[in-house]
Design a protein around this motif. Structure first.
Motif, PDB file in Angstrom:
ATOM      1  N   GLY A   1      -3.439   2.886   4.832  1.00  0.00           N
ATOM      2  CA  GLY A   1      -2.537   1.915   4.205  1.00  0.00           C
ATOM      3  C   GLY A   1      -2.605   0.564   4.890  1.00  0.00           C
ATOM      4  N   LEU A   2      -2.619   0.592   6.230  1.00  0.00           N
ATOM      5  CA  LEU A   2      -2.657  -0.678   6.968  1.00  0.00           C
ATOM      6  C   LEU A   2      -3.996  -1.391   6.759  1.00  0.00           C
ATOM      7  CD1 LEU A   2      -0.867   0.380  10.291  1.00  0.00           C
ATOM      8  CD2 LEU A   2       0.061  -1.002   8.422  1.00  0.00           C
ATOM      9  N   ILE A   3      -5.075  -0.618   6.737  1.00  0.00           N
ATOM     10  CA  ILE A   3      -6.407  -1.216   6.503  1.00  0.00           C
ATOM     11  C   ILE A   3      -6.439  -1.846   5.111  1.00  0.00           C
ATOM     12  CG2 ILE A   3      -8.858  -0.667   6.116  1.00  0.00           C
ATOM     13  CD1 ILE A   3      -8.526   1.506   8.346  1.00  0.00           C
ATOM     14  N   GLN A   4      -5.873  -1.138   4.144  1.00  0.00           N
ATOM     15  CA  GLN A   4      -5.844  -1.654   2.768  1.00  0.00           C
ATOM     16  C   GLN A   4      -5.093  -2.989   2.694  1.00  0.00           C
ATOM     17  OE1 GLN A   4      -4.365   1.272  -0.091  1.00  0.00           O
ATOM     18  NE2 GLN A   4      -3.781  -0.401  -1.461  1.00  0.00           N
ATOM     19  N   ILE A   5      -3.997  -3.075   3.454  1.00  0.00           N
ATOM     20  CA  ILE A   5      -3.215  -4.317   3.455  1.00  0.00           C
ATOM     21  C   ILE A   5      -4.025  -5.468   4.075  1.00  0.00           C
ATOM     22  CG2 ILE A   5      -1.265  -5.402   4.664  1.00  0.00           C
ATOM     23  CD1 ILE A   5       0.407  -2.978   3.777  1.00  0.00           C
ATOM     24  N   VAL A   6      -4.718  -5.182   5.177  1.00  0.00           N
ATOM     25  CA  VAL A   6      -5.542  -6.225   5.814  1.00  0.00           C
ATOM     26  C   VAL A   6      -6.628  -6.677   4.835  1.00  0.00           C
ATOM     27  CG1 VAL A   6      -7.131  -6.752   7.712  1.00  0.00           C
ATOM     28  CG2 VAL A   6      -5.106  -5.363   8.152  1.00  0.00           C
ATOM     29  N   GLN A   7      -7.238  -5.703   4.162  1.00  0.00           N
ATOM     30  CA  GLN A   7      -8.307  -6.050   3.200  1.00  0.00           C
ATOM     31  C   GLN A   7      -7.750  -6.870   2.042  1.00  0.00           C
ATOM     32  OE1 GLN A   7      -9.917  -2.156   2.464  1.00  0.00           O
ATOM     33  NE2 GLN A   7     -11.494  -2.377   4.046  1.00  0.00           N
ATOM     34  N   SER A   8      -6.563  -6.500   1.549  1.00  0.00           N
ATOM     35  CA  SER A   8      -5.956  -7.258   0.446  1.00  0.00           C
ATOM     36  C   SER A   8      -5.743  -8.711   0.837  1.00  0.00           C
ATOM     37  CB  SER A   8      -4.587  -6.694   0.061  1.00  0.00           C
ATOM     38  OG  SER A   8      -4.688  -5.352  -0.244  1.00  0.00           O
ATOM     39  N   ALA A   9      -5.455  -8.929   2.125  1.00  0.00           N
ATOM     40  CA  ALA A   9      -5.211 -10.298   2.598  1.00  0.00           C
ATOM     41  C   ALA A   9      -6.515 -11.056   2.827  1.00  0.00           C
ATOM     42  CB  ALA A   9      -4.410 -10.245   3.899  1.00  0.00           C
ATOM     43  N   GLY A  10      -7.643 -10.354   2.758  1.00  0.00           N
ATOM     44  CA  GLY A  10      -8.927 -10.999   3.070  1.00  0.00           C
ATOM     45  C   GLY A  10      -9.098 -11.213   4.563  1.00  0.00           C
ATOM     46  N   ALA A  11      -8.252 -10.553   5.362  1.00  0.00           N
ATOM     47  CA  ALA A  11      -8.342 -10.675   6.822  1.00  0.00           C
ATOM     48  C   ALA A  11      -9.330  -9.630   7.361  1.00  0.00           C
ATOM     49  CB  ALA A  11      -6.959 -10.478   7.442  1.00  0.00           C
ATOM     50  N   THR A  12      -9.562  -9.663   8.687  1.00  0.00           N
ATOM     51  CA  THR A  12     -10.567  -8.792   9.299  1.00  0.00           C
ATOM     52  C   THR A  12      -9.909  -7.792  10.242  1.00  0.00           C
ATOM     53  OG1 THR A  12     -12.051 -10.690   9.286  1.00  0.00           O
ATOM     54  CG2 THR A  12     -12.710  -8.831  10.681  1.00  0.00           C
ATOM     55  N   VAL A  13     -10.284  -6.523  10.118  1.00  0.00           N
ATOM     56  CA  VAL A  13      -9.834  -5.516  11.100  1.00  0.00           C
ATOM     57  C   VAL A  13     -10.800  -5.578  12.282  1.00  0.00           C
ATOM     58  CG1 VAL A  13      -9.449  -3.064  11.570  1.00  0.00           C
ATOM     59  CG2 VAL A  13      -8.900  -3.996   9.300  1.00  0.00           C
ATOM     60  N   GLU A  14     -10.295  -6.007  13.442  1.00  0.00           N
ATOM     61  CA  GLU A  14     -11.150  -6.089  14.633  1.00  0.00           C
ATOM     62  C   GLU A  14     -11.191  -4.758  15.382  1.00  0.00           C
ATOM     63  OE1 GLU A  14     -13.168  -8.371  15.694  1.00  0.00           O
ATOM     64  OE2 GLU A  14     -12.653  -9.997  14.314  1.00  0.00           O
ATOM     65  N   GLY A  15     -10.145  -3.962  15.201  1.00  0.00           N
ATOM     66  CA  GLY A  15     -10.114  -2.675  15.882  1.00  0.00           C
ATOM     67  C   GLY A  15      -8.806  -1.961  15.600  1.00  0.00           C
TER      68      GLY A  15
ATOM     69  N   ALA B   1       0.867  -1.189   0.000  1.00  0.00           N
ATOM     70  CA  ALA B   1       0.000   0.000   0.000  1.00  0.00           C
ATOM     71  C   ALA B   1       0.897   1.230   0.000  1.00  0.00           C
ATOM     72  CB  ALA B   1      -0.895  -0.001   1.238  1.00  0.00           C
ATOM     73  N   GLU B   2       0.383   2.307  -0.576  1.00  0.00           N
ATOM     74  CA  GLU B   2       1.163   3.549  -0.587  1.00  0.00           C
ATOM     75  C   GLU B   2       0.730   4.427   0.585  1.00  0.00           C
ATOM     76  OE1 GLU B   2       2.671   6.021  -4.270  1.00  0.00           O
ATOM     77  OE2 GLU B   2       0.747   6.792  -3.580  1.00  0.00           O
ATOM     78  N   VAL B   3       1.704   4.934   1.331  1.00  0.00           N
ATOM     79  CA  VAL B   3       1.409   5.748   2.509  1.00  0.00           C
ATOM     80  C   VAL B   3       2.221   7.030   2.448  1.00  0.00           C
ATOM     81  CG1 VAL B   3       1.716   5.889   5.017  1.00  0.00           C
ATOM     82  CG2 VAL B   3       0.812   3.797   4.001  1.00  0.00           C
ATOM     83  N   GLU B   4       1.538   8.149   2.663  1.00  0.00           N
ATOM     84  CA  GLU B   4       2.259   9.426   2.722  1.00  0.00           C
ATOM     85  C   GLU B   4       2.606   9.715   4.174  1.00  0.00           C
ATOM     86  OE1 GLU B   4       0.505  12.610   0.585  1.00  0.00           O
ATOM     87  OE2 GLU B   4       1.863  14.088   1.452  1.00  0.00           O
ATOM     88  N   SER B   5       3.879   9.975   4.438  1.00  0.00           N
ATOM     89  CA  SER B   5       4.332  10.217   5.807  1.00  0.00           C
ATOM     90  C   SER B   5       3.965  11.627   6.254  1.00  0.00           C
ATOM     91  CB  SER B   5       5.844  10.024   5.893  1.00  0.00           C
ATOM     92  OG  SER B   5       6.324  10.601   7.081  1.00  0.00           O
ATOM     93  N   PHE B   6       3.295  11.733   7.410  1.00  0.00           N
ATOM     94  CA  PHE B   6       2.934  13.055   7.935  1.00  0.00           C
ATOM     95  C   PHE B   6       4.184  13.828   8.350  1.00  0.00           C
ATOM     96  CE2 PHE B   6       2.011  15.926  11.422  1.00  0.00           C
ATOM     97  CZ  PHE B   6       1.014  16.692  10.867  1.00  0.00           C
ATOM     98  N   THR B   7       5.122  13.136   9.000  1.00  0.00           N
ATOM     99  CA  THR B   7       6.285  13.841   9.542  1.00  0.00           C
ATOM    100  C   THR B   7       7.373  14.079   8.497  1.00  0.00           C
ATOM    101  OG1 THR B   7       6.803  11.678  10.488  1.00  0.00           O
ATOM    102  CG2 THR B   7       6.122  13.392  12.004  1.00  0.00           C
ATOM    103  N   HIS B   8       7.503  13.169   7.526  1.00  0.00           N
ATOM    104  CA  HIS B   8       8.583  13.315   6.542  1.00  0.00           C
ATOM    105  C   HIS B   8       8.107  13.839   5.191  1.00  0.00           C
ATOM    106  CE1 HIS B   8      10.234  10.258   9.434  1.00  0.00           C
ATOM    107  NE2 HIS B   8      11.116  11.231   9.487  1.00  0.00           N
TER     108      HIS B   8
END
Ligand code: 5GP
Length: 199
Positions: free
Chosen positions: A135-149, A94-101
């Motif tokens: 980005g992290l949510i997108q990766i979980v979704q790509s894996a077909g896994a579930t975001v519990e929280g 996933a592509e992520v834009e860094s807030f700090t950098h």
């Protein structure tokens, strides 16, 4: 006021550009006793959730994710930042834009470590505009896994990420929510919050 908020007031520094510096206890030097309290609080807030994996992003999320993982007795996977474009096949990207950098990174997780059977708690140190979480949510979704929280140490409530993630329907728990901060005076104002032990 909870122990994390107390510590932010004591040792945090407000910088220009909406940056809160907490490197003396959270994301450079790390206060593991404080982390342990945070881990216990996340365990309470996500009690009853079927969580078998913690997912975070390098590097600042890793320390917190490890103490949370200890509470849940599950492994931690961290998304690696990579500028390589030659990432295919065995990686979720996933592509992520860094807030700090202020730069864009591909973040990658090996397909070996995230599968459709996984029930994931996402952990990070800060929530600002929500790019890292998306980005992290997108990766979980790509894996077909579930975001519990999603568990965050410090949410900057005056930025857009928290509202956006809650509007998507995720259980987002932030241990300290900064509603206002001022680099010229150093003032930091928290949202009313019942979390962690009071000082
Ligand atoms: P977002 O993707 O939500 O815009 O920003 C979250 C990421 O940026 C976090 O992983 C964190 O590393 C970094 N970050 C955002 N705001 C701050 C801040 O005020 N202070 C520090 N130290 N890091 C921040």
């Amino acid at each position: 006021m909870n122990v994390l908020e107390e510590r932010i007031l004591k040792d945090g520094m407000v910088k220009e550009g909406n940056v809160l510096k907490v490197d003396s206890f959270l994301n450079h030097q790390m206060d593991i006793k404080l982390f342990e309290e945070m881990g216990k609080e996340f365990k309470k807030r996500f009690a009853g959730k079927n969580i078998n994996k913690i997912l975070t992003i390098e590097s600042s999320g890793i320390g917190i994710a490890c103490v949370v993982a200890q509470q849940f007795d599950v492994p931690v996977v961290f998304a690696k930042k990579s500028r390589s474009i030659n990432l295919e096949g065995e990686m979720y990207v996933a592509e992520v834009e860094s807030f700090t950098h202020k730069c864009k990174n591909n973040v990658i997780v090996s397909k070996k470590f995230l599968t459709p059977e996984d029930h994931v708690l996402i952990i990070d140190d800060f929530l600002a505009n929500g790019c890292a979480l998306q980005g992290l949510i997108q990766i979980v979704q790509s894996a077909g896994a579930t975001v519990e929280g999603i568990g965050i140490a410090i949410e900057k409530g005056f930025q857009t990420g928290g509202r956006m993630i809650r509007n998507l329907g995720y259980q987002l728990e932030s241990l300290a929510i900064v509603d206002r901060m001022d680099a010229s005076t150093g003032e930091i104002v928290f949202r009313q919050n019942e979390s962690l032990a009071s000082c």
